[in-house]
Design a protein around this motif. Structure first.
Motif, PDB file in Angstrom:
ATOM      1  N   GLY A 104      80.173  30.703  50.891  1.00  0.00           N
ATOM      2  CA  GLY A 104      79.239  31.809  50.724  1.00  0.00           C
ATOM      3  C   GLY A 104      77.814  31.323  50.777  1.00  0.00           C
ATOM      4  O   GLY A 104      77.501  30.202  50.354  1.00  0.00           O
ATOM      5  N   VAL A 105      76.937  32.181  51.309  1.00  0.00           N
ATOM      6  CA  VAL A 105      75.523  31.828  51.420  1.00  0.00           C
ATOM      7  C   VAL A 105      74.692  32.819  50.614  1.00  0.00           C
ATOM      8  O   VAL A 105      74.910  34.033  50.687  1.00  0.00           O
ATOM      9  N   SER A 106      73.767  32.314  49.809  1.00  0.00           N
ATOM     10  CA  SER A 106      72.832  33.122  49.034  1.00  0.00           C
ATOM     11  C   SER A 106      73.587  34.105  48.125  1.00  0.00           C
ATOM     12  O   SER A 106      74.378  33.685  47.282  1.00  0.00           O
ATOM     13  N   TRP A 107      73.366  35.418  48.290  1.00  0.00           N
ATOM     14  CA  TRP A 107      74.116  36.422  47.507  1.00  0.00           C
ATOM     15  C   TRP A 107      75.617  36.191  47.654  1.00  0.00           C
ATOM     16  O   TRP A 107      76.373  36.290  46.693  1.00  0.00           O
ATOM     17  N   GLY A 108      76.035  35.873  48.869  1.00  0.00           N
ATOM     18  CA  GLY A 108      77.451  35.615  49.110  1.00  0.00           C
ATOM     19  C   GLY A 108      77.952  34.365  48.413  1.00  0.00           C
ATOM     20  O   GLY A 108      79.155  34.231  48.167  1.00  0.00           O
ATOM     21  N   GLY A 109      77.050  33.442  48.081  1.00  0.00           N
ATOM     22  CA  GLY A 109      77.449  32.264  47.316  1.00  0.00           C
ATOM     23  C   GLY A 109      77.862  32.633  45.904  1.00  0.00           C
ATOM     24  O   GLY A 109      78.764  32.018  45.323  1.00  0.00           O
ATOM     25  N   ALA A 110      77.195  33.646  45.344  1.00  0.00           N
ATOM     26  CA  ALA A 110      77.606  34.142  44.026  1.00  0.00           C
ATOM     27  C   ALA A 110      78.979  34.790  44.117  1.00  0.00           C
ATOM     28  O   ALA A 110      79.850  34.580  43.258  1.00  0.00           O
ATOM     29  N   MET A 111      79.201  35.581  45.184  1.00  0.00           N
ATOM     30  CA  MET A 111      80.515  36.185  45.395  1.00  0.00           C
ATOM     31  C   MET A 111      81.584  35.114  45.569  1.00  0.00           C
ATOM     32  O   MET A 111      82.701  35.239  45.054  1.00  0.00           O
ATOM     33  N   ALA A 112      81.249  34.050  46.291  1.00  0.00           N
ATOM     34  CA  ALA A 112      82.205  32.961  46.506  1.00  0.00           C
ATOM     35  C   ALA A 112      82.579  32.292  45.192  1.00  0.00           C
ATOM     36  O   ALA A 112      83.747  31.948  44.962  1.00  0.00           O
ATOM     37  N   GLN A 113      81.593  32.122  44.304  1.00  0.00           N
ATOM     38  CA  GLN A 113      81.884  31.548  42.982  1.00  0.00           C
ATOM     39  C   GLN A 113      82.853  32.437  42.220  1.00  0.00           C
ATOM     40  O   GLN A 113      83.821  31.964  41.620  1.00  0.00           O
ATOM     41  N   HIS A 114      82.558  33.733  42.230  1.00  0.00           N
ATOM     42  CA  HIS A 114      83.409  34.664  41.479  1.00  0.00           C
ATOM     43  C   HIS A 114      84.821  34.680  42.055  1.00  0.00           C
ATOM     44  O   HIS A 114      85.808  34.683  41.300  1.00  0.00           O
ATOM     45  N   PHE A 115      84.921  34.706  43.390  1.00  0.00           N
ATOM     46  CA  PHE A 115      86.245  34.705  44.012  1.00  0.00           C
ATOM     47  C   PHE A 115      87.026  33.454  43.609  1.00  0.00           C
ATOM     48  O   PHE A 115      88.211  33.532  43.266  1.00  0.00           O
ATOM     49  N   ALA A 116      86.379  32.301  43.638  1.00  0.00           N
ATOM     50  CA  ALA A 116      87.054  31.048  43.304  1.00  0.00           C
ATOM     51  C   ALA A 116      87.508  31.014  41.847  1.00  0.00           C
ATOM     52  O   ALA A 116      88.529  30.395  41.521  1.00  0.00           O
ATOM     53  N   LEU A 117      86.766  31.685  40.980  1.00  0.00           N
ATOM     54  CA  LEU A 117      87.157  31.753  39.570  1.00  0.00           C
ATOM     55  C   LEU A 117      88.273  32.770  39.361  1.00  0.00           C
ATOM     56  O   LEU A 117      89.228  32.525  38.620  1.00  0.00           O
ATOM     57  N   GLN A 118      88.163  33.909  40.015  1.00  0.00           N
ATOM     58  CA  GLN A 118      89.144  34.988  39.847  1.00  0.00           C
ATOM     59  C   GLN A 118      90.447  34.689  40.582  1.00  0.00           C
ATOM     60  O   GLN A 118      91.528  35.080  40.123  1.00  0.00           O
ATOM     61  N   HIS A 119      90.351  33.999  41.716  1.00  0.00           N
ATOM     62  CA  HIS A 119      91.529  33.707  42.538  1.00  0.00           C
ATOM     63  C   HIS A 119      91.621  32.202  42.784  1.00  0.00           C
ATOM     64  O   HIS A 119      91.623  31.743  43.930  1.00  0.00           O
ATOM     65  N   ALA A 120      91.721  31.461  41.704  1.00  0.00           N
ATOM     66  CA  ALA A 120      91.758  29.998  41.795  1.00  0.00           C
ATOM     67  C   ALA A 120      92.937  29.514  42.634  1.00  0.00           C
ATOM     68  O   ALA A 120      92.839  28.514  43.348  1.00  0.00           O
ATOM     69  N   ASN A 121      94.052  30.231  42.561  1.00  0.00           N
ATOM     70  CA  ASN A 121      95.241  29.816  43.312  1.00  0.00           C
ATOM     71  C   ASN A 121      95.111  30.074  44.803  1.00  0.00           C
ATOM     72  O   ASN A 121      95.906  29.561  45.596  1.00  0.00           O
ATOM     73  N   ARG A 122      94.107  30.863  45.216  1.00  0.00           N
ATOM     74  CA  ARG A 122      93.894  31.143  46.645  1.00  0.00           C
ATOM     75  C   ARG A 122      92.798  30.251  47.232  1.00  0.00           C
ATOM     76  O   ARG A 122      92.596  30.235  48.443  1.00  0.00           O
ATOM     77  N   THR A 123      92.058  29.541  46.363  1.00  0.00           N
ATOM     78  CA  THR A 123      90.873  28.804  46.792  1.00  0.00           C
ATOM     79  C   THR A 123      91.155  27.306  46.816  1.00  0.00           C
ATOM     80  O   THR A 123      91.364  26.690  45.780  1.00  0.00           O
ATOM     81  N   ARG A 124      91.159  26.717  48.028  1.00  0.00           N
ATOM     82  CA  ARG A 124      91.350  25.273  48.124  1.00  0.00           C
ATOM     83  C   ARG A 124      90.027  24.567  47.829  1.00  0.00           C
ATOM     84  O   ARG A 124      89.874  23.923  46.810  1.00  0.00           O
ATOM     85  N   ARG A 125      89.056  24.715  48.719  1.00  0.00           N
ATOM     86  CA  ARG A 125      87.742  24.121  48.510  1.00  0.00           C
ATOM     87  C   ARG A 125      86.665  25.193  48.626  1.00  0.00           C
ATOM     88  O   ARG A 125      86.844  26.193  49.313  1.00  0.00           O
ATOM     89  N   LEU A 126      85.556  24.931  47.958  1.00  0.00           N
ATOM     90  CA  LEU A 126      84.477  25.918  47.841  1.00  0.00           C
ATOM     91  C   LEU A 126      83.181  25.316  48.352  1.00  0.00           C
ATOM     92  O   LEU A 126      82.800  24.211  47.955  1.00  0.00           O
ATOM     93  N   THR A 127      82.499  26.032  49.249  1.00  0.00           N
ATOM     94  CA  THR A 127      81.198  25.594  49.756  1.00  0.00           C
ATOM     95  C   THR A 127      80.150  26.634  49.387  1.00  0.00           C
ATOM     96  O   THR A 127      80.262  27.800  49.779  1.00  0.00           O
ATOM     97  N   LEU A 128      79.144  26.201  48.633  1.00  0.00           N
ATOM     98  CA  LEU A 128      78.090  27.097  48.148  1.00  0.00           C
ATOM     99  C   LEU A 128      76.787  26.732  48.838  1.00  0.00           C
ATOM    100  O   LEU A 128      76.308  25.600  48.711  1.00  0.00           O
ATOM    101  N   ILE A 129      76.208  27.689  49.558  1.00  0.00           N
ATOM    102  CA  ILE A 129      75.058  27.427  50.414  1.00  0.00           C
ATOM    103  C   ILE A 129      73.854  28.235  49.938  1.00  0.00           C
ATOM    104  O   ILE A 129      73.912  29.469  49.890  1.00  0.00           O
ATOM    105  N   ALA A 130      72.781  27.542  49.560  1.00  0.00           N
ATOM    106  CA  ALA A 130      71.515  28.199  49.192  1.00  0.00           C
ATOM    107  C   ALA A 130      71.733  29.307  48.175  1.00  0.00           C
ATOM    108  O   ALA A 130      71.300  30.448  48.359  1.00  0.00           O
TER     109      ALA A 130
END
Length: 289
Positions: A104-130
Motif C-alpha cells: 500500500g502507498v500513502s493512504w493505502g499504506g494505512a489500509m495495508a497495515q489494517h488488512f495485515a492485522l485483520q487478515h494475518a493468515n492471508r498476508t505473507r509479506r507487507l510493503t508499506l510505501i510513503a
C-alpha cells in the motif's frame, strides 16, 4: 508509451453492497510467487500505479478503485478500515486466492497495515510505501497539505504541474519529469463524496497499539524529500513492527515509487524474493495444521 492496463482484466464486482471496479493481472499464469494485493493512495484510481504491474511481470496483481474513485460508483454510506479489509478479503476469495503479498502507498499504506492485522493468515509479506501509522503521525509540510486538499490537483494539469514539487517532492532525478507528466495523465478525479468518505475512513484511526502484534515480514519505504509524509513516520513504523526493515529513497518525494521506479522496484523485488524466515515457515506449518 506503454499502456499497463492493456493486460488487465477489469470487472465491476458487487461486494457487501458496494460496487467496485477491480483490475487483476496474470492471476491465471503459473508462477512461484503469491499475487500482490495493492491498496492505492487517497483519491487515486487504478491507473495511477498500474505501471508497477509492468515492472513486476512475474507476479499477479489485484487492485480496486475505492468507492467514489476511478470508476467505482459513489458509496451510499461511509466505510471504515475494517469493512474495506473484509471487502478486499472477499475479492481475493472470489478469485480463489489465499495468501498474498500486501502492498500500500500513502493512504493505502494505512489500509495495508489494517488488512495485515485483520487478515494475518492471508498476508505473507507487507510493503508499506510513503505511509504513516494513521492519526498518530508526524505532520508533513503545511503547504503540501493545503495544495493536496485542493481538488484542482486532479482536474487541472497546469495546477498539478505548477505545484508538483511542493506536493510530492523528488522531481530532480533524470526521467522524473517524464514520470510526472505520465502520472498526471493517468489521474482521474474522485467524486466529492468519494474523496470525503476516504478521509472519514481513517478519521481517528491509528495502527500504533496493534503494530507490535503484526506478524508479517515488513518492508517500509520512505522518500527522503517527501513533503506529505515525513520520513520520520517510517522510523516510527520500524520501531513498532517487530519483523521490519526500512529503506530510505535518496531524493525521493511522495511519489518515489514512480519517479524513482527502478530503485524502488529493485528493493521490492529483493524483499519479496528473499528466502522465507523461520517465523514465516512456522506460520505456514501452523496454517496447514
Amino acid at each position: 508509451m506503454s499502456n499497463p492496463m492493456k493486460d488487465a482484466v477489469v470487472t465491476m464486482e458487487e461486494v457487501g453492497g458496494r460496487t467496485l471496479r477491480t483490475a487483476t493481472w496474470r492471476l491465471d499464469k503459473p508462477t512461484d510467487h503469491p499475487p500482490i494485493l495493492f491498496f492505492n493512495g487517497i483519491g487515486a484510481n487504478i491507473e495511477a500505479v498500474a505501471p508497477l504491474t509492468e515492472a513486476l511481470p512475474d507476479r499477479g496483481f489485484v487492485m480496486f478503485d475505492m468507492p467514489g474513485t476511478g470508476e467505482s460508483p459513489d458509496p451510499l454510506i461511509p466505510y471504515n478500515p475494517f469493512t474495506m479489509s473484509w471487502t478486499a478479503a472477499e475479492l481475493l476469495a472470489r478469485h480463489g486466492l489465499g495468501e498474498v503479498d500486501v502492498m500500500g502507498v500513502s493512504w493505502g499504506g494505512a489500509m495495508a497495515q489494517h488488512f495485515a492485522l485483520q487478515h494475518a493468515n492471508r498476508t505473507r509479506r507487507l510493503t508499506l510505501i510513503a505511509t504513516t501509522p494513521g492519526m498518530a503521525m508526524v505532520p508533513g509540510n503545511p503547504a503540501a497539505f493545503t495544495k493536496m486538499a485542493n481538488p484542482r490537483r486532479y482536474i487541472d494539469p497546469e495546477f498539478m504541474n505548477e505545484h508538483f514539487a511542493t506536493l510530492y517532492g523528488g522531481v530532480d532525478k533524470d526521467g522524473a519529469e517524464h514520470q510526472k507528466d505520465s502520472h498526471i495523465g493517468r489521474l482521474k478525479p474522485p467524486s466529492p463524496r468519494g474523496y470525503m468518505y476516504q478521509l472519514l475512513c481513517m478519521l481517528g484511526w491509528t495502527s500504533l497499539p496493534a503494530l507490535p502484534f503484526l506478524k508479517s515480514e515488513t518492508l517500509i519505504m520512505m522518500g527522503e524529500d517527501d513533503q506529505i509524509v515525513r520520513p520520520i513516520n517510517g522510523q516510527i513504523l520500524k520501531a513498532m513492527i517487530p519483523n521490519s526493515r526500512i529503506e530510505m529513497i535518496k531524493g525521493g518525494g511522495h511519489l518515489f515509487l514512480l519517479t524513482h521506479a527502478d530503485e524502488s522496484v529493485a528493493l521490492i523485488r529483493k524483499f519479496l524474493d528473499a528466502p522465507e524466515t523461520a517465523t514465516e515457515t512456522g506460520r505456514d506449518r501452523a496454517a496447514a495444521a
